[in-house]
Write an enzyme that holds these catalytic residues in place. Sequence first.
Site, short mmCIF file in Angstrom:
data_model
loop_
_atom_site.label_atom_id
_atom_site.label_comp_id
_atom_site.label_asym_id
_atom_site.label_seq_id
_atom_site.Cartn_x
_atom_site.Cartn_y
_atom_site.Cartn_z
N SER A 1 34.41 36.47 51.92
CA SER A 1 33.80 38.04 52.34
C SER A 1 32.43 37.98 52.96
O SER A 1 31.55 37.08 52.95
CB SER A 1 33.15 38.89 51.00
OG SER A 1 34.31 39.29 49.54
N GLN B 1 29.61 33.33 50.01
CA GLN B 1 29.70 32.59 48.95
C GLN B 1 31.39 31.50 49.36
O GLN B 1 32.44 32.19 49.33
CB GLN B 1 30.49 33.62 47.53
CG GLN B 1 30.36 32.73 45.66
CD GLN B 1 30.83 33.87 45.34
OE1 GLN B 1 31.01 34.89 46.02
NE2 GLN B 1 31.59 33.30 43.92
N GLY B 2 31.51 30.54 49.77
CA GLY B 2 32.68 29.64 50.10
C GLY B 2 32.42 28.61 48.84
O GLY B 2 32.73 27.82 48.01
N SER C 1 35.86 30.21 46.18
CA SER C 1 37.63 29.60 46.46
C SER C 1 38.51 29.07 48.06
O SER C 1 37.64 29.09 48.64
CB SER C 1 38.34 31.43 46.43
OG SER C 1 37.72 32.27 46.13
N GLU D 1 27.55 37.64 39.53
CA GLU D 1 28.66 38.27 39.68
C GLU D 1 29.42 38.88 39.51
O GLU D 1 30.01 39.87 39.03
CB GLU D 1 29.66 37.24 40.26
CG GLU D 1 30.64 38.47 41.69
CD GLU D 1 31.91 36.87 41.96
OE1 GLU D 1 31.69 35.84 41.49
OE2 GLU D 1 31.94 37.30 43.42
N GLU E 1 43.01 38.23 34.20
CA GLU E 1 44.10 37.80 33.06
C GLU E 1 42.70 36.62 32.89
O GLU E 1 42.24 36.03 31.61
CB GLU E 1 44.99 37.11 33.90
CG GLU E 1 46.30 37.95 34.22
CD GLU E 1 45.39 39.27 34.73
OE1 GLU E 1 45.12 38.36 36.05
OE2 GLU E 1 47.01 39.80 34.76
C1 LIG Z 1 38.26 40.97 47.71
C2 LIG Z 1 37.82 40.46 47.69
C3 LIG Z 1 36.88 39.43 48.15
C4 LIG Z 1 36.95 37.90 47.23
N1 LIG Z 1 35.86 37.49 48.12
C5 LIG Z 1 35.19 35.47 48.22
C6 LIG Z 1 34.13 34.99 47.68
O1 LIG Z 1 33.11 36.32 48.72
N2 LIG Z 1 34.07 34.09 48.11
C7 LIG Z 1 34.81 33.00 47.31
O2 LIG Z 1 34.73 32.31 46.79
N3 LIG Z 1 36.48 33.76 46.92
C8 LIG Z 1 36.34 35.88 47.28
N4 LIG Z 1 37.52 35.56 47.14
C9 LIG Z 1 39.06 35.41 45.94
C10 LIG Z 1 38.97 35.10 44.21
O3 LIG Z 1 37.13 35.35 43.40
C11 LIG Z 1 40.13 34.74 44.07
O4 LIG Z 1 41.06 35.99 44.59
C12 LIG Z 1 40.45 34.86 42.66
O5 LIG Z 1 39.10 34.35 41.69
C13 LIG Z 1 41.88 35.10 42.47
O6 LIG Z 1 42.23 33.48 42.51
P1 LIG Z 1 43.89 33.17 43.65
O7 LIG Z 1 42.92 34.02 44.94
O8 LIG Z 1 43.64 31.53 44.00
O9 LIG Z 1 44.68 33.65 42.94
P2 LIG Z 1 45.36 32.18 41.30
O10 LIG Z 1 44.11 31.61 41.00
O11 LIG Z 1 46.64 31.51 42.25
O12 LIG Z 1 46.18 33.24 40.47
C14 LIG Z 1 46.99 34.15 40.34
C15 LIG Z 1 47.80 34.76 39.72
O13 LIG Z 1 48.23 33.72 37.91
C16 LIG Z 1 46.67 34.22 37.24
N5 LIG Z 1 46.26 32.68 36.76
C17 LIG Z 1 45.84 31.82 37.16
N6 LIG Z 1 44.82 31.43 36.18
C18 LIG Z 1 44.90 32.00 34.83
C19 LIG Z 1 45.53 31.27 33.23
N7 LIG Z 1 44.57 30.56 33.16
N8 LIG Z 1 45.74 32.38 32.69
C20 LIG Z 1 46.51 33.63 32.71
N9 LIG Z 1 46.79 34.23 34.42
C21 LIG Z 1 46.14 33.53 35.08
C22 LIG Z 1 45.52 35.35 37.80
O14 LIG Z 1 45.34 36.27 37.09
C23 LIG Z 1 46.59 35.47 38.73
O15 LIG Z 1 46.85 36.97 38.75
C24 LIG Z 1 37.71 37.23 47.07
C25 LIG Z 1 38.63 38.15 46.01
C26 LIG Z 1 39.38 39.75 46.80
C27 LIG Z 1 40.80 39.88 46.30
#
Ligand SMILES: Cc1cc2nc3c(=O)[nH]c(=O)nc-3n(C[C@H](O)[C@H](O)[C@H](O)COP(=O)(O)OP(=O)(O)OC[C@H]3O[C@@H](n4cnc5c(N)ncnc54)[C@H](O)[C@@H]3O)c2cc1C
Length: 397
Positions: A164, A129-130, A132, A247, A380
């Site tokens: 992933s 899944q692409g 993020s 999901e 969150e």
């Molecule tokens: C084990 C694992 C597998 C994953 N697999 C995939 C995958 O296969 N494909 C894919 O596309 N992605 C994948 N992800 C990515 C995942 O979807 C993102 O990490 C997640 O959506 C959070 O985005 P970010 O890491 O950019 O954090 P950010 O969005 O930068 O957030 C940082 C912090 O700010 C907080 N925050 C952000 N916006 C708000 C808001 N509006 N209100 C309150 N708090 C907020 C968040 O809760 C977090 O604590 C995976 C992540 C993990 C950990």
Amino acid sequence: MDFSFSPEEERFRQELRAWLKENLPPGWGTPAFTMPKGDERIAFLRDWQRRLYEGGYLGLSWPKEYGGRGASMVELAIFNEEMARVEAPGPLNILGLSMAGPTIIVHGTEEQKKRYLPKILSCEEIWCQGFSEPGAGSDVAAIRTRAELKGDEFIVNGQKVWTSLAHIADWCMLLVRTDPDAPKHRGLSYILVDMHSPGITVRPLRQMTGEAEFNEVFFEDVRVPRANLLGELNQGWRVALTTLMNERGTASFGTQARFRIIYDNLVELAKKSTVNGRPAIQDPLIRQQLAQHFIDVELLKYNCFRNFTRLLRGGTPGPEGSILKLWWSELNQRMQETALALQGPYSQLMRESPWVIEGGRWQYNFLRSRGNTIEAGTSEIQRNIIAERVLGMPKGR
Ligand SMILES: Cc1cc2nc3c(=O)[nH]c(=O)nc-3n(C[C@H](O)[C@H](O)[C@H](O)COP(=O)(O)OP(=O)(O)OC[C@H]3O[C@@H](n4cnc5c(N)ncnc54)[C@H](O)[C@@H]3O)c2cc1C
């Protein structure tokens, strides 16, 4: 709500139990079985998924014409519960089965359904899944990976992250920006990308568990046929929501059964552990903690049932899935923390150590559980969805 099953459903459960007994790897669930590592693990899981498919146990609720079984949601629930009960290995192509398949069923053309669905089930093609990107995680609609339509091809440039299974995937559900001038939710498209196309580079990222389960993926002038567009051009956000709801929202009977097993294992661990020279299970504070976990697992169970009832009544997974996602991910972290507290200083040993308790599985699960409150949307974000879309509270600024 009626919790009983019909005679046909009970028969399905008994057949499945017999099938699992016959087909689970020899020694499964005992110390005699050790999960292979690296490429052998992938081969083992691929083989296991193929067996499930050949046994008629994958794509249970998918239409028969695309390789599914056309079974009822209740049979699907029974399947998930029985798999969790024996702690059977999950299918390798989990993102294909839980997200790509259901999204293609809803938005795909007849040709796309015939082309992709059977190979998702048989594990001939693995999906990732692409969504993020480095600057777009919680706010997925802010993605910048561009796809320009030139003739009957998209030319894709950009970067995804945390993808992933990309290192073993054959196909990607790729969310791209096709109209940079439109408001951010309106200029997106959802395309199906062959991961073996020239111009794609996959770089694994190592997690604190020691595994490299996810990756960075770079796209440089990658050519994708226009026929691989899922849904309409610039309407990709609607398609992406189907993927995201699946999901978060499909956790059901399997999840509650799996958590009950984690709880039972925790109680067994408390019986074997000592606190202040006596069995931990007799310690009043530990007993309170276990009682709280029991209550929390029951809450999970009834929320799963509620979700399931909605699905049975013809609904598709909705924002309520966020309640389950929030609850199971935080509960898992709390239970894993209790397990390590019970082990005292032994909790610092990892699976390689000869003195590690229960093969180090609690340590591994403790570390892996940290990602649970990030993947599939952070806690969150789930709280925001519950507040705004389930409870109807006003949007924050
Ligand atoms: C084990 C694992 C597998 C994953 N697999 C995939 C995958 O296969 N494909 C894919 O596309 N992605 C994948 N992800 C990515 C995942 O979807 C993102 O990490 C997640 O959506 C959070 O985005 P970010 O890491 O950019 O954090 P950010 O969005 O930068 O957030 C940082 C912090 O700010 C907080 N925050 C952000 N916006 C708000 C808001 N509006 N209100 C309150 N708090 C907020 C968040 O809760 C977090 O604590 C995976 C992540 C993990 C950990």
